[in-house]
Design an enzyme around this catalytic site. Structure first.
Site, PDB file in Angstrom:
ATOM      1  N   CYS A  47       0.821  -1.217   0.000  1.00 37.46           N
ATOM      2  CA  CYS A  47       0.000   0.000   0.000  1.00 37.46           C
ATOM      3  C   CYS A  47       0.857   1.271   0.000  1.00 37.46           C
ATOM      4  O   CYS A  47       1.926   1.312   0.566  1.00 37.46           O
ATOM      5  CB  CYS A  47      -0.934   0.095   1.188  1.00 37.46           C
ATOM      6  SG  CYS A  47      -1.913  -1.372   1.495  1.00 37.46           S
TER       7      CYS A  47
ATOM      8  N   ARG B 242       5.544   0.333  -4.789  1.00 40.15           N
ATOM      9  CA  ARG B 242       5.298  -0.475  -3.590  1.00 40.15           C
ATOM     10  C   ARG B 242       4.384  -1.661  -3.871  1.00 40.15           C
ATOM     11  O   ARG B 242       4.315  -2.590  -3.081  1.00 40.15           O
ATOM     12  CB  ARG B 242       4.681   0.402  -2.492  1.00 40.15           C
ATOM     13  CG  ARG B 242       5.583   1.522  -2.043  1.00 40.15           C
ATOM     14  CD  ARG B 242       4.874   2.449  -1.095  1.00 40.15           C
ATOM     15  NE  ARG B 242       4.713   1.872   0.212  1.00 40.15           N
ATOM     16  CZ  ARG B 242       5.607   1.944   1.188  1.00 40.15           C
ATOM     17  NH1 ARG B 242       6.742   2.561   0.983  1.00 40.15           N
ATOM     18  NH2 ARG B 242       5.386   1.403   2.354  1.00 40.15           N
TER      19      ARG B 242
ATOM     20  N   TRP C 248      -3.167  -2.918  -1.578  1.00 42.24           N
ATOM     21  CA  TRP C 248      -2.830  -4.293  -1.939  1.00 42.24           C
ATOM     22  C   TRP C 248      -3.799  -5.165  -1.168  1.00 42.24           C
ATOM     23  O   TRP C 248      -3.803  -5.171   0.062  1.00 42.24           O
ATOM     24  CB  TRP C 248      -1.392  -4.582  -1.538  1.00 42.24           C
ATOM     25  CG  TRP C 248      -0.930  -5.970  -1.828  1.00 42.24           C
ATOM     26  CD1 TRP C 248      -0.961  -7.044  -0.988  1.00 42.24           C
ATOM     27  CD2 TRP C 248      -0.340  -6.448  -3.030  1.00 42.24           C
ATOM     28  NE1 TRP C 248      -0.436  -8.151  -1.592  1.00 42.24           N
ATOM     29  CE2 TRP C 248      -0.050  -7.816  -2.853  1.00 42.24           C
ATOM     30  CE3 TRP C 248      -0.036  -5.839  -4.257  1.00 42.24           C
ATOM     31  CZ2 TRP C 248       0.533  -8.593  -3.841  1.00 42.24           C
ATOM     32  CZ3 TRP C 248       0.549  -6.622  -5.236  1.00 42.24           C
ATOM     33  CH2 TRP C 248       0.832  -7.978  -5.033  1.00 42.24           C
TER      34      TRP C 248
ATOM     35  N   ASN D 157      -2.896   1.369   5.795  1.00 40.44           N
ATOM     36  CA  ASN D 157      -1.893   0.400   5.339  1.00 40.44           C
ATOM     37  C   ASN D 157      -1.643  -0.567   6.493  1.00 40.44           C
ATOM     38  O   ASN D 157      -1.542  -0.128   7.633  1.00 40.44           O
ATOM     39  CB  ASN D 157      -0.595   1.135   4.983  1.00 40.44           C
ATOM     40  CG  ASN D 157       0.493   0.176   4.545  1.00 40.44           C
ATOM     41  OD1 ASN D 157       0.222  -0.976   4.227  1.00 40.44           O
ATOM     42  ND2 ASN D 157       1.721   0.654   4.519  1.00 40.44           N
ATOM     43  N   GLY D 158      -1.564  -1.857   6.215  1.00 36.65           N
ATOM     44  CA  GLY D 158      -1.312  -2.834   7.272  1.00 36.65           C
ATOM     45  C   GLY D 158      -2.504  -3.753   7.455  1.00 36.65           C
ATOM     46  O   GLY D 158      -3.367  -3.843   6.574  1.00 36.65           O
TER      47      GLY D 158
ATOM     48  N   GLU E  36      22.998 -14.356  -4.902  1.00 35.76           N
ATOM     49  CA  GLU E  36      22.301 -13.153  -5.378  1.00 35.76           C
ATOM     50  C   GLU E  36      21.955 -13.272  -6.871  1.00 35.76           C
ATOM     51  O   GLU E  36      20.873 -12.864  -7.301  1.00 35.76           O
ATOM     52  CB  GLU E  36      23.182 -11.913  -5.116  1.00 35.76           C
ATOM     53  CG  GLU E  36      22.675 -10.600  -5.686  1.00 35.76           C
ATOM     54  CD  GLU E  36      21.325 -10.139  -5.143  1.00 35.76           C
ATOM     55  OE1 GLU E  36      20.745 -10.821  -4.301  1.00 35.76           O
ATOM     56  OE2 GLU E  36      20.836  -9.103  -5.617  1.00 35.76           O
TER      57      GLU E  36
ATOM     58  N   LYS F  40      18.152 -13.015  -8.260  1.00 41.86           N
ATOM     59  CA  LYS F  40      17.730 -12.048  -9.273  1.00 41.86           C
ATOM     60  C   LYS F  40      16.986 -12.761 -10.403  1.00 41.86           C
ATOM     61  O   LYS F  40      15.984 -12.273 -10.913  1.00 41.86           O
ATOM     62  CB  LYS F  40      18.934 -11.277  -9.851  1.00 41.86           C
ATOM     63  CG  LYS F  40      19.529 -10.241  -8.950  1.00 41.86           C
ATOM     64  CD  LYS F  40      18.746  -8.947  -8.821  1.00 41.86           C
ATOM     65  CE  LYS F  40      17.802  -8.939  -7.663  1.00 41.86           C
ATOM     66  NZ  LYS F  40      18.335  -8.778  -6.320  1.00 41.86           N
TER      67      LYS F  40
ATOM     68  N   GLU G 118      13.484 -13.860  -9.217  1.00 45.52           N
ATOM     69  CA  GLU G 118      12.575 -12.720  -9.025  1.00 45.52           C
ATOM     70  C   GLU G 118      12.131 -12.105 -10.338  1.00 45.52           C
ATOM     71  O   GLU G 118      10.971 -11.748 -10.497  1.00 45.52           O
ATOM     72  CB  GLU G 118      13.299 -11.597  -8.269  1.00 45.52           C
ATOM     73  CG  GLU G 118      13.531 -11.828  -6.822  1.00 45.52           C
ATOM     74  CD  GLU G 118      14.100 -10.584  -6.174  1.00 45.52           C
ATOM     75  OE1 GLU G 118      13.412  -9.996  -5.342  1.00 45.52           O
ATOM     76  OE2 GLU G 118      15.247 -10.202  -6.505  1.00 45.52           O
TER      77      GLU G 118
ATOM     78  N   HIS H 201      28.909 -32.862  -3.042  1.00 44.32           N
ATOM     79  CA  HIS H 201      28.105 -33.418  -1.950  1.00 44.32           C
ATOM     80  C   HIS H 201      26.635 -33.551  -2.336  1.00 44.32           C
ATOM     81  O   HIS H 201      25.791 -33.759  -1.482  1.00 44.32           O
ATOM     82  CB  HIS H 201      28.252 -32.551  -0.697  1.00 44.32           C
ATOM     83  CG  HIS H 201      29.660 -32.476  -0.198  1.00 44.32           C
ATOM     84  ND1 HIS H 201      30.292 -33.538   0.419  1.00 44.32           N
ATOM     85  CD2 HIS H 201      30.582 -31.490  -0.283  1.00 44.32           C
ATOM     86  CE1 HIS H 201      31.529 -33.195   0.722  1.00 44.32           C
ATOM     87  NE2 HIS H 201      31.738 -31.958   0.298  1.00 44.32           N
TER      88      HIS H 201
ATOM     89  N   LYS I 179       8.141  -4.216  -2.807  1.00 42.55           N
ATOM     90  CA  LYS I 179       9.431  -3.577  -2.578  1.00 42.55           C
ATOM     91  C   LYS I 179       9.756  -3.559  -1.091  1.00 42.55           C
ATOM     92  O   LYS I 179      10.884  -3.805  -0.688  1.00 42.55           O
ATOM     93  CB  LYS I 179       9.397  -2.145  -3.123  1.00 42.55           C
ATOM     94  CG  LYS I 179      10.692  -1.384  -2.947  1.00 42.55           C
ATOM     95  CD  LYS I 179      11.785  -1.992  -3.790  1.00 42.55           C
ATOM     96  CE  LYS I 179      13.126  -1.340  -3.587  1.00 42.55           C
ATOM     97  NZ  LYS I 179      14.216  -2.221  -4.074  1.00 42.55           N
TER      98      LYS I 179
HETATM   99  O1  M6R Z   1      14.299  -3.361   2.246  1.00 41.53           O
HETATM  100  P1  M6R Z   1      15.144  -4.547   2.620  1.00 41.53           P
HETATM  101  O2  M6R Z   1      16.558  -4.417   2.189  1.00 41.53           O
HETATM  102  O3  M6R Z   1      15.058  -4.874   4.091  1.00 41.53           O
HETATM  103  O4  M6R Z   1      14.521  -5.774   1.846  1.00 41.53           O
HETATM  104  C1  M6R Z   1      15.022  -7.063   2.059  1.00 41.53           C
HETATM  105  C2  M6R Z   1      14.512  -8.023   1.025  1.00 41.53           C
HETATM  106  O5  M6R Z   1      13.105  -8.077   1.076  1.00 41.53           O
HETATM  107  C3  M6R Z   1      14.947  -7.612  -0.383  1.00 41.53           C
HETATM  108  O6  M6R Z   1      16.332  -7.548  -0.509  1.00 41.53           O
HETATM  109  C4  M6R Z   1      14.402  -8.631  -1.398  1.00 41.53           C
HETATM  110  O7  M6R Z   1      15.054  -9.860  -1.269  1.00 41.53           O
HETATM  111  C5  M6R Z   1      14.519  -8.084  -2.809  1.00 41.53           C
HETATM  112  N1  M6R Z   1      13.357  -8.467  -3.541  1.00 41.53           N
HETATM  113  C6  M6R Z   1      15.728  -8.552  -3.510  1.00 41.53           C
HETATM  114  O8  M6R Z   1      15.787  -8.159  -4.832  1.00 41.53           O
END
Ligand code: M6R
Length: 628
Positions: free
Chosen positions: A15, A40, A89, A115-116, A497, A501, A504, A520, A623
């Site tokens: 939200c 967001r 959302w 929000n929440g 990472e 990526k 995601e 292993h 986000k």
């Molecule tokens: O805002 P933050 O850095 O605390 O967020 C942590 C994770 O939610 C964030 O890094 C998430 O894994 C991303 N989608 C990575 O691209």
């Protein structure tokens, strides 16, 4: 042992929230703010305005903000000087016009956005139903709106009524409300969900984050936990839930509105990947003087820093991989034991924390609920806390003893890129500072490491030049069903990472492994044609990891894997065994991850683009994950 705090809610919610009071241009301010908060994640949008004639008017629509904008163009809404806007959302009830916010009080004079999640909404709703109230929507928010309307009727004004309501709510919430009988007032309250004030001239703003109002003002005030704010055109008042004034600190937003625009790039993700040299440079700027790290940011830790005997890093997702890299650097340079824990696992493992433990949280948003709860747990347990955060005034930063801000600028794309390299840079600065405090590195050694760190922005520029070749590769591989990533030592978090990526952005199954772990088990996954990215350590690596990784490459190549190696420029040993080598400039071992991650980010983005996917707002993701 501190008590485990119950999670405020079990499902994800995002939200965006905007509030405005000032001149008769609310609609423009609210829609502009909501547009900047679109990243967001949301599935409906709405506004409420008090017109110059004193009427309360609302409009809300399911779907993207453009649906609401088109609707307003087709049938205008009277503008006014006071308004609230929301992107929702869906949590309680689907994304429909009726469930969208704002929601109204029974007499229709008050509008509220939220929000929440209000966890005890069913109990409160039952109370209102028994009192003869009826409901249009399935939302928990409408319950809060009706409750606030009822409290308002009891007298004392809007802020006091809000205070009486919020003390009855359980869960996480940011609430904004306005009432036609107080035409130049917007009130807000927050618990475990963000809300920031924007200070204008004859106008004031509220937003889920500063992006909501940065095109109007860069003067901001963060609102603390369990606080209520009242804005009028000329005043801002912050109190606790019981009406006692609290001091709120103003800060200057360090970026301007243009930083949160795409600026000609095809996506925010493309822009943010390209901004990584600046993200690192800005994080280092002003913090290196005369070959030493200068971190006034740590003042809040006082004498504690010299006394710590252990560090626990807590973070989620990409930030946790930055934390893993921090562990290598801190242990090597400052010779202090460091463990890295996922924030959401941390407090359930009954961690051993003492006043000599420093808990370092890493968060781009500074609002990640899992990390916030872990920080609170650490505070309750008496540990010292430091946060590494990209968002000024964010809750995690405010809760911690000290904060090192990363200066990556606003990160709008949901998947993190530039915040990651900035987090590594901040951790490395901290590691070198701690090495000086603990006397574990000589002045020359610190100066040498700082030279390496300072050279990273220029080297990142060089890595970005390889993007055309990576784009071609991604296109060829767009129908891949699974991609593996291997690395060793600091290459391992980079592999993790790279895999994250790709999951995601391109929705492709991807796994990152420590290369030594292959034999292993994971080597069973290798079959002819299986693409495997390998982050190759430098041939100059003193631990001979280079030779070991080259052997790993040979093992999987022999089983038909297609090898895509990210390797140091001129690494001749890799060439005969790799199908593709993506070169990165020479850097000291600990610094390679800052460079090696970039081709993996570009690969994921380009592959997602080749599949026609939205790289800025991948499906199912938020986000800022502001609930547990
Ligand atoms: O805002 P933050 O850095 O605390 O967020 C942590 C994770 O939610 C964030 O890094 C998430 O894994 C991303 N989608 C990575 O691209």
């Amino acid at each position: 042992m501190p008590q485990l705090r119950e999670p405020p809610c079990k499902i994800e919610s995002m939200c965006g929230i905007v509030g405005y009071v000032g001149r008769p241009k609310s609609l423009e301010v609210l829609l502009g703010g909501l547009r900047r908060l679109e990243y967001r994640g949301y599935d409906s949008a709405g506004v409420a305005i008090i017109t110059e004639e004193g009427d309360l008017v609302t409009r809300k629509r399911a779907g993207k903000l453009s649906v609401l904008v088109d609707d307003l163009a087709a049938e205008a809404l009277t503008d006014g000087s006071t308004g609230i806007g929301h992107t929702r959302w869906a949590t309680h009830g689907g994304p429909t016009d009726v469930n969208a916010h704002p929601h109204l009080s029974r007499d229709g004079k008050l509008a509220l956005i939220h929000n929440g999640i209000i966890e005890n909404f069913a109990e409160l709703k039952a109370e209102l139903l028994a009192d003869g109230y009826t409901f249009e929507s399935e939302t928990d928010t409408e319950v809060a709106a009706k409750l606030l309307g009822r409290e308002y009727e009891a007298g004392g004004g809007l802020a006091a009524a809000l205070g009486r309501v919020v003390v009855r709510l359980e869960g996480a919430f940011t609430l904004l409300a306005l009432h036609r009988d107080e035409p130049l007032v917007v009130v807000g309250a927050r618990r475990n969900s963000p809300l920031v004030i924007g200070l204008g001239d004859g106008e004031n703003f509220l937003g889920s984050d500063v992006a909501a109002f940065v095109e109007h003002t860069r003067r901001a005030v963060a609102i603390g936990q369990d606080q209520i704010v009242t804005i009028t055109p000329d005043s801002v008042t912050v109190t606790d839930f019981f009406g006692t004034d609290v001091e709120a600190q103003e800060f200057q937003v360090s970026w301007d509105a243009s930083a949160a625009e795409k600026g000609g790039w095809s996506s925010f993700m493309a822009k943010e990947i390209s901004e990584q040299p600046e993200a690192v440079a800005n994080t280092l700027r002003t913090r290196i003087h005369d070959d030493r790290v200068v971190l006034p940011d740590l003042a809040g830790l006082g004498e504690k820093l010299a006394d710590i005997d252990r560090i626990v890093i807590i973070a989620c997702g990409t930030a946790s991989y930055a934390g893993m890299l921090g562990k290598y650097a801190l242990e090597k340079w400052a010779r202090i034991p460091v463990e890295v824990q996922l924030s959401h696992e941390f407090r359930y493992s009954e961690p051993v924390l003492t006043p000599r433990t420093l808990v370092v949280s890493i968060s781009q948003s500074g609002e990640t609920m899992d990390t916030l709860m872990a920080v609170k747990y650490a505070i309750d347990a008496g540990a010292a806390t430091l946060s590494i955060c990209n968002t000024q005034g964010a809750t995690i930063a405010r809760e911690s003893d000290a904060v090192i801000y990363t200066h990556a600028g606003p990160e709008v794309a949901v998947a993190s890129t530039k915040a990651f390299v900035a987090q590594i840079a901040a951790l490395y600065l901290f590691g070198l500072h701690l090495a000086e405090v603990r006397g574990t590195l000589s002045g020359d050694e610190i100066a040498g490491a700082l030279d390496e760190l300072s050279s990273i922005p220029g080297k990142l520029e060089q890595v970005l030049l390889t993007s055309t070749r990576i784009q071609e590769l991604a296109k060829w591989m767009s129908d891949s069903r699974a991609v593996l990533f291997l690395g060793r030592h600091v290459g391992y978090p980079v592999a993790l990472e790279g895999a994250l990526k790709l999951k995601e952005l391109a929705y492709i199954h991807a796994e990152g492994f420590a290369a030594g772990e292959l034999k292993h088990g994971p080597i069973a996954l290798i079959e002819p044609g299986q693409p495997v990215f390998v982050v190759v350590p430098s041939p100059r690596d003193p631990n001979s990891l280079h030779a070991k990784v080259v052997s790993n490459i040979q093992e999987i190549r022999a089983r038909g894997a297609r090898i895509l190696a990210v390797a140091e420029q001129g690494d001749a040993a890799v060439l005969p065994f790799a199908d593709e080598v993506i070169p990165i400039p020479l850097a000291g071992a600990l610094f390679e991850p800052l460079l090696a991650v970039v081709p993996l980010q570009i690969f994921a983005m380009e592959l997602a683009t080749a599949k026609g996917l939205d790289v800025d707002q991948p499906r199912n993701l938020a986000k800022s994950v502001t609930v547990e």
